[in-house]
Write a protein that holds these residues in place. Structure first.
Motif, short mmCIF file in Angstrom:
data_model
loop_
_atom_site.label_atom_id
_atom_site.label_comp_id
_atom_site.label_asym_id
_atom_site.label_seq_id
_atom_site.Cartn_x
_atom_site.Cartn_y
_atom_site.Cartn_z
N ALA A 83 0.81 -1.22 0.00
CA ALA A 83 0.00 0.00 0.00
C ALA A 83 0.85 1.27 0.00
CB ALA A 83 -0.94 -0.01 1.20
N SER A 84 1.96 1.26 0.73
CA SER A 84 2.81 2.45 0.80
C SER A 84 3.43 2.77 -0.55
CB SER A 84 3.91 2.27 1.85
OG SER A 84 4.74 1.17 1.54
N ALA A 85 3.77 1.72 -1.32
CA ALA A 85 4.37 1.92 -2.65
C ALA A 85 3.38 2.59 -3.59
CB ALA A 85 4.83 0.59 -3.21
N LEU A 86 2.10 2.25 -3.45
CA LEU A 86 1.07 2.78 -4.34
C LEU A 86 0.80 4.26 -4.10
CD1 LEU A 86 -1.46 -0.19 -4.27
CD2 LEU A 86 0.21 0.34 -6.04
N LYS A 87 1.27 4.79 -2.99
CA LYS A 87 1.07 6.21 -2.68
C LYS A 87 2.14 7.09 -3.31
CE LYS A 87 -1.20 5.24 1.75
NZ LYS A 87 -1.12 5.39 3.23
N LYS A 88 3.18 6.47 -3.84
CA LYS A 88 4.27 7.25 -4.44
C LYS A 88 3.87 7.74 -5.83
CE LYS A 88 7.81 4.80 -1.79
NZ LYS A 88 9.02 3.96 -1.80
N LYS A 89 4.55 8.79 -6.28
CA LYS A 89 4.19 9.43 -7.55
C LYS A 89 4.60 8.61 -8.76
CE LYS A 89 4.14 14.17 -5.80
NZ LYS A 89 4.70 15.54 -5.95
N PHE B 69 11.47 0.43 -8.26
CA PHE B 69 11.72 -0.97 -8.60
C PHE B 69 11.71 -1.89 -7.38
CE2 PHE B 69 14.54 -4.56 -9.67
CZ PHE B 69 13.86 -5.05 -10.78
N ASN B 70 12.32 -1.47 -6.30
CA ASN B 70 12.41 -2.32 -5.11
C ASN B 70 11.10 -2.44 -4.34
OD1 ASN B 70 15.12 -2.89 -5.57
ND2 ASN B 70 15.80 -1.09 -4.44
N ASP B 71 10.09 -1.64 -4.72
CA ASP B 71 8.82 -1.64 -4.01
C ASP B 71 7.82 -2.66 -4.56
OD1 ASP B 71 9.64 0.27 -2.28
OD2 ASP B 71 8.59 1.93 -3.23
N PHE B 72 8.13 -3.27 -5.70
CA PHE B 72 7.23 -4.28 -6.24
C PHE B 72 8.04 -5.50 -6.67
CE2 PHE B 72 8.37 -1.58 -9.84
CZ PHE B 72 8.68 -2.50 -10.84
N GLU B 73 7.35 -6.62 -6.74
CA GLU B 73 7.99 -7.89 -7.09
C GLU B 73 7.22 -8.56 -8.23
OE1 GLU B 73 9.16 -12.22 -5.09
OE2 GLU B 73 8.10 -10.69 -3.92
N ILE B 74 7.93 -8.90 -9.29
CA ILE B 74 7.31 -9.64 -10.39
C ILE B 74 7.31 -11.12 -10.00
CG2 ILE B 74 7.40 -10.23 -12.84
CD1 ILE B 74 8.91 -7.60 -13.31
N LEU B 75 6.16 -11.62 -9.60
CA LEU B 75 6.06 -13.01 -9.18
C LEU B 75 6.12 -13.95 -10.37
CD1 LEU B 75 3.23 -12.74 -6.48
CD2 LEU B 75 5.70 -12.65 -6.14
N LEU C 44 10.30 -1.20 -15.19
CA LEU C 44 10.51 -2.64 -14.92
C LEU C 44 12.00 -2.97 -14.87
CD1 LEU C 44 7.73 -4.05 -17.26
CD2 LEU C 44 7.72 -4.08 -14.75
N ALA C 45 12.79 -2.03 -14.44
CA ALA C 45 14.24 -2.18 -14.31
C ALA C 45 14.70 -1.29 -13.16
CB ALA C 45 14.93 -1.76 -15.61
N PRO C 46 15.82 -1.63 -12.54
CA PRO C 46 16.34 -0.82 -11.42
C PRO C 46 16.96 0.48 -11.91
CG PRO C 46 17.82 -2.64 -11.89
CD PRO C 46 16.62 -2.85 -12.77
N ILE C 47 16.11 1.47 -12.25
CA ILE C 47 16.58 2.74 -12.80
C ILE C 47 16.50 3.85 -11.76
CG2 ILE C 47 15.95 2.19 -15.17
CD1 ILE C 47 13.36 3.81 -14.70
N GLU C 48 17.15 4.95 -12.09
CA GLU C 48 17.03 6.16 -11.27
C GLU C 48 15.61 6.70 -11.42
OE1 GLU C 48 19.36 7.63 -9.38
OE2 GLU C 48 20.98 6.21 -9.85
N LYS C 49 15.22 7.55 -10.51
CA LYS C 49 13.91 8.18 -10.60
C LYS C 49 13.83 8.98 -11.89
CE LYS C 49 10.85 11.35 -8.11
NZ LYS C 49 10.70 12.22 -6.93
N ILE C 50 12.74 8.80 -12.64
CA ILE C 50 12.54 9.54 -13.88
C ILE C 50 12.00 10.92 -13.57
CG2 ILE C 50 11.16 9.62 -16.01
CD1 ILE C 50 11.40 6.54 -16.07
N GLU C 51 12.62 11.93 -14.15
CA GLU C 51 12.21 13.31 -13.90
C GLU C 51 11.25 13.80 -14.97
OE1 GLU C 51 15.43 16.01 -13.14
OE2 GLU C 51 16.54 14.57 -11.92
N PHE C 52 10.24 14.56 -14.53
CA PHE C 52 9.24 15.12 -15.44
C PHE C 52 9.38 16.63 -15.50
CE2 PHE C 52 7.37 11.15 -13.84
CZ PHE C 52 7.14 10.51 -15.05
N PRO C 53 8.93 17.27 -16.61
CA PRO C 53 8.25 16.67 -17.76
C PRO C 53 9.19 15.79 -18.58
CG PRO C 53 8.77 18.96 -18.21
CD PRO C 53 9.12 18.73 -16.77
N ALA C 54 8.58 14.90 -19.37
CA ALA C 54 9.35 13.96 -20.18
C ALA C 54 8.70 13.81 -21.55
CB ALA C 54 9.43 12.59 -19.49
#
Length: 390
Positions: A22-28, A32-38, A171-181
């Protein structure tokens, strides 16, 4: 939160299961580390469509019908969510499922056995691609999702395939993407430049007026006898190019037009004209094929990069994102990295395995985008011409 995602917009049958909190879903934006591809399962139809030189919708639909239930069972098993059913099957519900799948008899036969043998999995939501794509293929995945949503009594969410390709970057361990993009979504069915104010807020500023870039690769490859899918085959042959022997020079359609649109049908026609004027010996020459593939690849890359970088002059983005099957092209990535470094713009491209159609991008979109709406199983419908604006 555990979400099951289904993707059948074209010729790949894909099912993914992703877990997050639930805490991950509150982020903008996703981290990557907040979700797991089962589980991330794909059944490719490339070999089946190769004789046609492209996707044959009726064949693709048939393969989706055959693959969906076995792929779901595999995904649930991989995720540890497959449990034997200890309850009596609900006959009333099965009759309703039969009605939902009245045009997908093979799916009904398979899914009925699934419901009999296995219990309802611990899943919180089902997400499915509703468009854009091939309508017979979209219908197949949607009807499958409708049947699952109804019988299991699990909420259903609709996802835009194009937005999914944007989300493939996370879907990869990337840096935070900055907007606008700015996103360039480039595949067999789509070539679009999209301005992204933030996740869920998009504006289409340019698109192809005819063939998509990936479609151009497919058609050109068919002319040269390279088979389907064309993009990887052309890239492979282009690497063999060493020196010009045939003086091949292809057009860069609409490159300097005062807009952000594309056109690739003329490029494919130019390949055909050049091929026809060659002798049979030249047509089969490895040197000719390599030179032609190199020129095709360069022509497509030149236009894609030029138009996208031109858009940056107006929109001043902090990041450029790639998405879609053509985004796996190494030369395209190389050129974008070079241009973005010079312009001091961040750049992101999805991992190769997530560049094409996949269900993990659908799951992530359903979790984090405000555009992915919950919808009842009775009302969800495909939209083969769905746009990205949101």
């Amino acid at each position: 939160m555990i979400i099951l995602a289904i993707e059948t917009s074209c010729d790949d049958t894909a099912i993914s299961i992703i877990k997050t909190n639930a805490s991950a879903l509150k982020k903008k934006q996703p981290v990557f580390n907040d979700f797991e591809i089962l589980s991330d399962c794909i059944s490719s139809q490339a070999e089946i469509h190769s004789p046609y030189g492209g996707v044959f919708p009726a064949v693709a639909k048939r393969e989706h019908q055959k693959n969906l239930t076995p792929l779901l069972i595999k995904s649930l098993k991989n995720s540890g969510l497959l449990k034997n059913n200890k309850k009596t099957i609900n006959v009333k519900k099965i009759l309703k499922v039969q009605k939902i799948l009245e045009r997908n008899q093979e799916i009904f036969n398979n899914i009925k056995e699934l419901f009999k043998k296995y219990d309802i999995p611990e899943i919180n939501k089902i997400a499915v691609t509703v468009g854009p794509g091939l309508e017979p293929c979209l219908y197949t995945g949607i009807n499958f999702a409708r049947a699952l949503s109804f019988y299991w009594n699990i909420p259903l969410s609709s996802v835009n395939h194009l937005e999914g390709h944007i989300f493939s970057n996370w879907l990869a361990p990337i840096e935070k993407i900055e907007f606008p993009a700015i996103a360039l979504v480039v595949s067999g069915g789509n070539t679009q430049i999209i301005n992204i104010e933030k996740i869920g807020k998009y504006k289409l500023i340019g698109e192809t007026r005819d063939d998509a870039a990936g479609e151009c690769f497919d058609k050109a490859a068919r002319i040269l006898g390279l088979g389907y899918p064309g993009g990887p085959n052309i890239a492979k042959e282009a690497k063999k190019f060493k020196a010009k022997k045939f003086n091949i020079s292809l057009p860069r359609p609409m490159k300097y037009d005062k807009n952000y649109d594309f056109s690739f049908s003329g490029l494919k026609t130019a390949v055909l004209y050049d091929f026809k004027k060659r002798t049979e010996k030249e047509q089969k020459s490895g040197d000719y094929i390599a030179e032609m593939c190199y020129e095709i690849e360069r022509a497509v890359i030149d236009v894609l990069v030029f138009k996208t970088m031109k858009a940056t002059e107006m929109l001043k983005p902090k990041t450029i994102l790639l998405g879609g099957g053509v985004s796996a092209n190494k030369e395209l990535i190389k050129e974008f990295k070079k241009q973005c470094k010079a312009q001091k713009i961040l750049f992101s491209a999805p991992l190769s395995k997530f560049s094409g159609d996949n269900a993990s991008m659908v799951a992530l979109t359903a979790l984090f985008s405000s555009n992915a709406k919950n919808v009842s199983w009775q009302k969800i419908k495909p939209n083969s011409n769905l746009k990205i604006n949101g």
